[in-house]
Design a protein around this motif. Structure first.
Motif, PDB file in Angstrom:
ATOM      1  N   SER A  31       0.765  -1.384   0.393  1.00 59.65           N
ATOM      2  CA  SER A  31      -0.111  -0.104   0.212  1.00 59.65           C
ATOM      3  C   SER A  31       0.613   1.378  -0.043  1.00 59.65           C
ATOM      4  CB  SER A  31      -0.843  -0.062   1.507  1.00 59.65           C
ATOM      5  OG  SER A  31      -1.604  -1.048   1.534  1.00 59.65           O
ATOM      6  N   GLU A  32       1.199   1.469   0.744  1.00 53.25           N
ATOM      7  CA  GLU A  32       2.645   2.416   1.147  1.00 53.25           C
ATOM      8  C   GLU A  32       3.311   2.750  -0.320  1.00 53.25           C
ATOM      9  OE1 GLU A  32       2.937   3.073   6.173  1.00 53.25           O
ATOM     10  OE2 GLU A  32       5.149   2.300   5.092  1.00 53.25           O
ATOM     11  N   SER A  36       1.402   5.168  -2.360  1.00 55.36           N
ATOM     12  CA  SER A  36       1.697   6.298  -1.893  1.00 55.36           C
ATOM     13  C   SER A  36       0.643   6.574  -1.107  1.00 55.36           C
ATOM     14  CB  SER A  36       2.086   7.574  -2.655  1.00 55.36           C
ATOM     15  OG  SER A  36       2.494   7.233  -4.049  1.00 55.36           O
ATOM     16  N   ARG A  38      -0.191   6.215   3.097  1.00 55.06           N
ATOM     17  CA  ARG A  38       0.578   6.340   4.175  1.00 55.06           C
ATOM     18  C   ARG A  38      -0.280   5.667   5.670  1.00 55.06           C
ATOM     19  NH1 ARG A  38       2.329   7.088   9.331  1.00 55.06           N
ATOM     20  NH2 ARG A  38       2.954   8.598  10.364  1.00 55.06           N
TER      21      ARG A  38
END
Length: 135
Positions: A31-32, A36, A38
């Motif tokens: 996901s991160e 992008s 957080r």
């Protein structure tokens, strides 16, 4: 980000895990890096806690889903129930009533018409098992 939004992230991570059966850590990494996004520390803590205690949480859920089997539960309801019961059992600083209220809100937002009352009923029954926390 407030706890409600972090809890929503934790729900999404837990829900995603029900499809991929990957670890929360890997789901967060993907996901991160690829999206992008957080992931908040509180969300990660909750989702990891659900993963670590999944079998125990499922035992509690199965005890209170009268007339249902775990296989019949929607993935939305199951993820919400796991998250809320984890909070009720392991997050001492979160009152049980807050865990239930937040779970019902998630069920209304992500589930079908019957999910919110179902989640509320199961969690109301499970709250008695939560112990000494303020309800």
């Amino acid at each position: 980000m407030n706890r409600t939004k972090s809890r929503e992230q934790a729900f999404i991570l837990t829900f995603e895990r029900s499809f991929s059966h990957d670890t929360i850590e890997n789901i967060i990494d993907v996901s991160e890096t690829s999206h992008s996004i957080r992931i908040e520390e509180f969300a990660e803590k909750l989702a990891q806690g659900v993963e670590d205690h999944e079998a125990e949480l499922d035992e509690v859920i199965s005890k209170y889903i009268r007339g249902w089997t775990m296989n019949r539960l929607s993935r939305v309801s199951l993820a919400i129930l796991r998250l809320a019961i984890y909070e009720m059992k392991y997050e001492e600083d979160i009152p049980v009533s807050v865990s239930i209220n937040e779970a019902v809100k998630l069920a209304k937002k992500y589930g079908g018409a019957e999910d919110a009352p179902f989640v509320n009923g199961v969690l109301g029954s499970a709250a008695k098992e939560a112990g000494n926390k303020n309800a």
